[in-house]
Design a protein around this motif. Structure first.
Motif, mmCIF file in Angstrom:
data_model
loop_
_atom_site.group_PDB
_atom_site.id
_atom_site.type_symbol
_atom_site.label_atom_id
_atom_site.label_comp_id
_atom_site.label_asym_id
_atom_site.label_seq_id
_atom_site.Cartn_x
_atom_site.Cartn_y
_atom_site.Cartn_z
ATOM 1 N N ALA A 155 101.219 81.079 77.098
ATOM 2 C CA ALA A 155 101.138 81.082 78.562
ATOM 3 C C ALA A 155 99.702 80.866 79.036
ATOM 4 N N LEU A 156 98.735 81.444 78.322
ATOM 5 C CA LEU A 156 97.328 81.225 78.683
ATOM 6 C C LEU A 156 96.963 79.748 78.563
ATOM 7 N N GLY A 157 97.445 79.091 77.508
ATOM 8 C CA GLY A 157 97.182 77.664 77.358
ATOM 9 C C GLY A 157 97.761 76.851 78.496
ATOM 10 N N THR A 158 98.968 77.201 78.917
ATOM 11 C CA THR A 158 99.601 76.504 80.034
ATOM 12 C C THR A 158 98.837 76.741 81.334
ATOM 13 N N LEU A 159 98.452 77.986 81.581
ATOM 14 C CA LEU A 159 97.710 78.298 82.801
ATOM 15 C C LEU A 159 96.359 77.595 82.832
ATOM 16 N N GLU A 160 95.705 77.517 81.686
ATOM 17 C CA GLU A 160 94.430 76.799 81.635
ATOM 18 C C GLU A 160 94.638 75.316 81.924
ATOM 19 N N ALA A 161 95.695 74.726 81.351
ATOM 20 C CA ALA A 161 95.980 73.312 81.591
ATOM 21 C C ALA A 161 96.304 73.048 83.058
ATOM 22 N N ARG A 162 96.834 74.044 83.745
ATOM 23 C CA ARG A 162 97.153 73.916 85.168
ATOM 24 C C ARG A 162 95.965 74.288 86.059
ATOM 25 N N ASP A 163 94.810 74.539 85.446
ATOM 26 C CA ASP A 163 93.578 74.870 86.177
ATOM 27 C C ASP A 163 93.694 76.147 86.990
ATOM 28 N N ARG A 164 94.481 77.102 86.496
ATOM 29 C CA ARG A 164 94.629 78.366 87.220
ATOM 30 C C ARG A 164 93.742 79.461 86.632
ATOM 31 N N ILE A 165 93.354 79.325 85.382
ATOM 32 C CA ILE A 165 92.491 80.313 84.742
ATOM 33 C C ILE A 165 91.426 79.587 83.936
ATOM 34 N N GLU A 166 90.441 80.333 83.487
ATOM 35 C CA GLU A 166 89.406 79.805 82.613
ATOM 36 C C GLU A 166 88.969 80.918 81.680
ATOM 37 N N TYR A 167 88.238 80.546 80.635
ATOM 38 C CA TYR A 167 87.762 81.603 79.745
ATOM 39 C C TYR A 167 86.309 81.353 79.376
ATOM 40 N N GLU A 168 85.661 82.467 79.046
ATOM 41 C CA GLU A 168 84.307 82.435 78.507
ATOM 42 C C GLU A 168 84.391 82.791 77.031
ATOM 43 N N ASP A 169 83.760 81.960 76.197
ATOM 44 C CA ASP A 169 83.745 82.222 74.758
ATOM 45 C C ASP A 169 82.528 83.077 74.424
ATOM 46 N N ARG A 170 82.786 84.276 73.935
ATOM 47 C CA ARG A 170 81.712 85.175 73.526
ATOM 48 C C ARG A 170 81.821 85.392 72.020
ATOM 49 N N ASP A 171 81.037 84.637 71.277
ATOM 50 C CA ASP A 171 81.028 84.736 69.818
ATOM 51 C C ASP A 171 82.428 84.549 69.239
ATOM 52 N N GLY A 172 83.155 83.560 69.767
ATOM 53 C CA GLY A 172 84.478 83.225 69.247
ATOM 54 C C GLY A 172 85.623 83.954 69.898
ATOM 55 N N VAL A 173 85.337 84.930 70.749
ATOM 56 C CA VAL A 173 86.376 85.693 71.445
ATOM 57 C C VAL A 173 86.537 85.134 72.860
ATOM 58 N N ARG A 174 87.775 84.896 73.271
ATOM 59 C CA ARG A 174 88.031 84.368 74.611
ATOM 60 C C ARG A 174 88.229 85.499 75.610
ATOM 61 N N TYR A 175 87.517 85.393 76.753
ATOM 62 C CA TYR A 175 87.675 86.335 77.847
ATOM 63 C C TYR A 175 88.140 85.537 79.056
ATOM 64 N N TYR A 176 89.403 85.798 79.443
ATOM 65 C CA TYR A 176 90.037 85.000 80.506
ATOM 66 C C TYR A 176 89.868 85.661 81.857
ATOM 67 N N SER A 177 89.711 84.808 82.878
ATOM 68 C CA SER A 177 89.691 85.259 84.261
ATOM 69 C C SER A 177 90.313 84.170 85.125
ATOM 70 N N VAL A 178 90.667 84.537 86.351
ATOM 71 C CA VAL A 178 91.223 83.563 87.292
ATOM 72 C C VAL A 178 90.144 82.541 87.623
ATOM 73 N N ARG A 179 90.520 81.267 87.631
ATOM 74 C CA ARG A 179 89.556 80.207 87.916
ATOM 75 C C ARG A 179 89.071 80.332 89.353
ATOM 76 N N LYS A 180 87.768 80.280 89.495
ATOM 77 C CA LYS A 180 87.185 80.356 90.828
ATOM 78 C C LYS A 180 87.409 79.042 91.573
ATOM 79 N N ALA A 181 87.685 79.141 92.848
ATOM 80 C CA ALA A 181 87.887 77.943 93.653
ATOM 81 C C ALA A 181 86.592 77.143 93.743
ATOM 82 N N SER A 182 86.731 75.831 93.734
ATOM 83 C CA SER A 182 85.553 74.965 93.867
ATOM 84 C C SER A 182 84.952 75.125 95.261
ATOM 85 N N PRO A 183 83.607 75.157 95.377
ATOM 86 C CA PRO A 183 82.981 75.314 96.699
ATOM 87 C C PRO A 183 83.244 74.093 97.571
#
Length: 332
Positions: free
Chosen positions: A304-332
């Motif tokens: 589901a995370l992969g699908t949400l990322e593909a739909r541009d609804r979430i994003e993640y930060e890679d911290r030493d190989g670990v993914r931390y997901y958050s809701v994608r911020k709206a473009s300014p």
């Protein structure tokens, strides 16, 4: 248990018997199907435990057969509750058929699998001994399935092409998501178009988006499941004989229900990300499900995370190989 597929007295019907097996993990049962005409053929075989062997022997004996009378076995996908008794039937003389990519997958080097488990496991939030346990689980499963299905002794078939087994023609539809190389088998049966759907299409519930397990491609599982429904949709199918749950006839409704379940999973996962993010997939799964009791719960989340990322609804930060997901911020 006889399956009521007979259609009128004008032609000798193909006798179909459903074999039911008790298994230890949800949904606590699995099914295989014995077709008696034109030659004795078994679709899937139950799990590797002794009670499953007894079930096969008893069901065959009730019809006046024994394992040596089974001419062919067709495998829908390489999960142990579907290939467990392949060795029994192969040793009795049956020819075994499976999708070509399944056989290629079983030849994979354990070290390559271990690398995938470590990378994807770490991305999900596992670390230390937890990753070691997942590597052991995955490599042991590969070795077990390779032993059960024995790719060098199995006849491959291709997706999307008709093939004949023991005098009967089938079409193998590629239906990934539950398992990446899953085949759903279409054939004519007593005047009906029948689908042996394995774990791709089940009426009372959606099977887990296991796809590749904790491995490269885990984040593609839900999109793959949608692709499977795309391939099934619009076909003429009168009766579905699944690997779990009852035989059913509401084919299009089951496809719609599966799609709805996948969207519900995706929505729940988005809500969990919004509630706890930035968070690892394991933390998101705990928010979504509570206690994580089965690997399929995490694997559903990864897909589901992969699908949400593909739909541009979430994003993640890679911290030493670990993914931390958050809701994608709206473009300014």
């Amino acid at each position: 248990m006889e399956d009521p597929t007979e259609r009128g007295p004008e032609a000798a019907p193909t006798r179909v018997t459903r074999l039911d097996f008790d298994i230890e993990w949800p949904p606590k049962h699995a099914a295989a199907y014995l077709l008696e005409e034109p030659a004795l053929t078994l679709i899937d075989t139950g799990d590797p435990e002794a009670p499953a062997e007894a079930t096969i022997r008893e069901e065959l004996a009730a019809k006046g057969y024994d394992p040596t009378d089974v001419e062919a076995v067709i495998v829908t996908h390489p999960h142990s509750d579907h290939i467990g008794q392949v060795p029994l039937l192969r040793e009795a003389g049956a020819t075994v058929y499976a999708p070509r990519p399944v056989l290629e997958q079983l030849e994979r080097e354990p070290a390559d699998l271990a690398a995938g488990v470590r990378q994807i496991g770490r991305s999900a939030g596992y670390h230390g001994e937890a990753i070691d346990r997942e590597v052991e689980r995955a490599t042991s499963s590969l070795e077990r399935n390779r032993r059960l299905l024995a790719p060098e002794e199995t006849v491959p078939f291709e997706f999307g092409e008709p093939f004949v087994v023991a005098g009967r023609e089938f079409e193998a539809v590629h239906t990934p998501g539950h398992q990446i190389h899953h085949a759903s088998l279409v054939t004519d049966l007593n005047g009906e178009r029948a689908l042996f759907s394995g774990d791709a299409l089940i009426e009372p519930f959606r099977p887990g988006a296991i796809h590749v397990g904790l491995d490269f491609g885990a984040y593609e599982a839900v999109d793959a499941f949608h692709a499977a429904m795309d391939r099934l949709e619009g076909r003429v199918v009168d009766r579905v004989l699944p690997g779990h749950g009852p035989v059913f006839t509401e084919y299009e409704r089951a496809i719609d229900t599966t799609r709805s379940s996948l969207e519900e999973l995706t929505g729940e996962t988005f809500e969990a990300v919004a509630a706890v993010g930035p968070a690892t997939p394991i933390e998101i799964t705990r928010n979504r499900t509570g206690e994580v009791r089965h690997p399929a719960q995490l694997l559903d989340t990864l897909g589901a995370l992969g699908t949400l990322e593909a739909r541009d609804r979430i994003e993640y930060e890679d911290r030493d190989g670990v993914r931390y997901y958050s809701v994608r911020k709206a473009s300014p």
